[in-house]
Design a protein around this motif. Structure first.
Motif, PDB file in Angstrom:
ATOM      1  N   THR A 264       0.961  -0.899  -0.171  1.00  0.00           N
ATOM      2  CA  THR A 264       0.233  -0.192   0.370  1.00  0.00           C
ATOM      3  C   THR A 264       0.627   1.494   0.333  1.00  0.00           C
ATOM      4  OG1 THR A 264      -1.655  -1.027   1.086  1.00  0.00           O
ATOM      5  CG2 THR A 264      -1.908   1.096   0.933  1.00  0.00           C
ATOM      6  N   TYR A 338      -5.044   7.626  -0.280  1.00  0.00           N
ATOM      7  CA  TYR A 338      -5.206   6.461  -0.848  1.00  0.00           C
ATOM      8  C   TYR A 338      -4.976   6.367  -2.260  1.00  0.00           C
ATOM      9  CZ  TYR A 338      -6.709   1.175   0.346  1.00  0.00           C
ATOM     10  OH  TYR A 338      -6.728   0.089  -0.338  1.00  0.00           O
ATOM     11  N   ALA A 342      -5.308   3.579  -4.986  1.00  0.00           N
ATOM     12  CA  ALA A 342      -6.511   2.764  -5.720  1.00  0.00           C
ATOM     13  C   ALA A 342      -6.543   2.753  -6.984  1.00  0.00           C
ATOM     14  CB  ALA A 342      -7.742   3.370  -4.667  1.00  0.00           C
ATOM     15  N   GLU A 377      -9.119   0.031   4.122  1.00  0.00           N
ATOM     16  CA  GLU A 377      -9.037  -1.692   3.167  1.00  0.00           C
ATOM     17  C   GLU A 377      -8.924  -2.957   3.641  1.00  0.00           C
ATOM     18  OE1 GLU A 377      -4.450  -1.718   4.125  1.00  0.00           O
ATOM     19  OE2 GLU A 377      -3.606  -0.164   2.933  1.00  0.00           O
TER      20      GLU A 377
END
Length: 475
Positions: A264, A338, A342, A377
């Motif tokens: 990530t 994030y 993604a 997540e």
């Protein structure tokens, strides 16, 4: 693992049951042995004195005269009826027996005899007894005996009290048997027109079982202690073995999954770095500043993840590095970072801003950021929707600020809800026929972070519909 644990449990339980059964029979046989030997010396003393008291007599001193008087006066009539085969032989015989029983009970001196024997031998004064006549038969020729009464047979013409136990002459003892039989005597005279009488004396204490158990208490306690000790040893051994086996499997899963968990922040850094390499971006100072900020934050998060994995158990209130942070700004920052890495075609993460002013909260920025990312997540990993949506927003009520992180995932099965915050725990169900990767530390970390900040966490979930993680922060 489940089949292996089942086999071990089955073998252990079966062994424990067998051991318990063996112990039971050992204790039971010990009880029977002590029961047979209980009161043995006292019984021998009573038997000796009782035998001396009825020497050349029957049942009790003077009992022979009573028995002979009824048998002798009816002897010839009994013989006549017996030889003629008349059916009323048994009727007369039962009348004679009934008369003998009534007179023996009326004129019995067993009670005074037993009281004297107990006093003379200094025995327990709470002893109880029972004197019975077990058998009466007569002989007309001195060779063959004809039975008038036997306690093993049933007689319609006799009182029910005569059946099984014998003709009770005296005493109040109810339970009779070989263990409390003091004397069993049969007296006969092998001459014509005589009789044969069998009678018994039983003596016991009213607290026999209790007394035996008291004497057996050390044996019983030792047996119980051995069983409990073995059960405890097995439980501790099995629990430690289970923990070691579970830890071994967790470590294996950890090694296999750690690469995935660090993807990530690494993905965000790589994407931001490749974007910076583009010529059209290099001249955009605002974009460069934004991307370098992403790289810096994700690098710090990556470093923090290493610390989290190495020593997650150190998280507590004393290790917090609190600072005042506007929680809404932090949430927006987490969402923006994030979404860079993604899959925008399949994931939608939105922070819903409100008209409320920002709320300043004392918190550890790194821990709270990591906690929110963990929840996000989870909402993406455990999600089978075509578009995986995560909605983040805040509400305020009664001096409480609540941060909601809502997903449209598969929800949490009722049977697994109690375990989701355990260290290294991962659901046993697959998503889209694929096992979900992870360390099983995300929600455990979330729980520690909530507890360290003294916040509260509420989870509302509907299986196959989604989950709402609500973080309640006192203002």
């Amino acid at each position: 693992m489940s089949s292996s644990l089942f086999s071990i449990r089955f073998i252990a339980i079966a062994s424990f049951v067998i051991l318990a059964v063996v112990q039971y029979f050992l204790v039971y046989n010990t009880f029977e042995l002590k029961n047979d030997k209980f009161f043995l010396a006292e019984a021998a003393q009573i038997k000796g004195d009782y035998s001396n008291a009825i020497r050349n007599d029957k049942v009790f001193p003077g009992g022979q005269a009573i028995i002979d008087s009824f048998l002798n006066r009816n002897m010839y009539e009994l013989e006549r009826r017996y030889k003629s085969g008349r059916a009323d032989f048994s009727i007369l015989g039962q009348k004679v027996v009934d008369s003998i029983a009534a007179n023996l009970r009326t004129r019995s001196n067993i009670d005074s005899l037993m009281t004297a024997i107990i006093k003379e031998n200094k025995l327990e004064d709470d002893l109880i007894w029972l004197s019975t006549v077990d058998h009466i038969s007569v002989t007309f020729n001195g060779q063959q005996y004809v039975t008038l009464y036997d306690k093993s047979q049933m007689y319609k013409g006799l009182d029910s009290a005569f059946q099984n136990k014998g003709i009770v002459v005296s005493g109040s003892l109810h339970n009779t048997g070989p263990s409390n039989l003091v004397s069993n005597i049969t007296i006969s005279t092998p001459t014509a027109y005589s009789n044969r009488i069998g009678f018994s004396l039983y003596t016991d204490t009213p607290h026999r079982t209790q007394a035996i158990i008291t004497r057996m208490l050390p044996t019983f306690l030792l047996s119980l202690f051995s069983i409990l000790s073995l059960a405890t040893i097995f439980y501790i051994t099995f629990r430690n073995w289970s923990k070691q086996k579970k830890l071994a499997e967790m470590k294996s899963d950890f090694v296999n999954s750690i690469n995935h968990e660090f993807q990530t922040p690494l993905s965000a850094i790589i994407v931001a770095n490749k974007t910076l390499e583009k010529d059209q971006v290099k001249d955009d100072k605002e974009m460069v500043a934004s991307l370098t900020g992403v790289i810096g934050r994700q690098a710090e998060r990556l470093n923090g993840l290493f610390r989290q994995v190495i020593d997650i158990t150190m998280m507590n209130e004393s290790t917090l590095q609190k600072e005042p942070v506007v929680i809404e700004e932090l949430l927006k920052e987490v969402v923006d970072d994030y979404m860079i890495q993604a899959d925008n075609n399949k994931v939608e993460i939105a922070f819903k801003e409100t008209d409320m002013p920002g709320h300043l909260v004392l918190l550890d920025r790194f821990w709270v950021t990591t906690m929110i990312i963990n929840i996000i997540e989870n909402g993406i990993k455990y999600n089978t929707s075509a578009i995986k949506r995560i909605s983040i927003f805040t509400t305020e009520s009664e001096k409480l600020l609540t941060v909601h992180i809502v997903d449209n995932g598969v929800g949490i099965p009722a049977g697994e809800f109690k375990n989701i915050f355990d260290k290294f725990y991962r659901t046993t169900k697959s998503i889209e026929n694929k096992a979900v990767k992870g360390l099983g530390l995300g929600l455990y970390y979330t729980k520690l972070c909530i507890e360290a900040h003294r916040w509260q966490l509420h989870v509302d979930t509907v299986e196959k519909s989604g989950t709402d993680f609500s973080i309640v922060i006192p203002l």
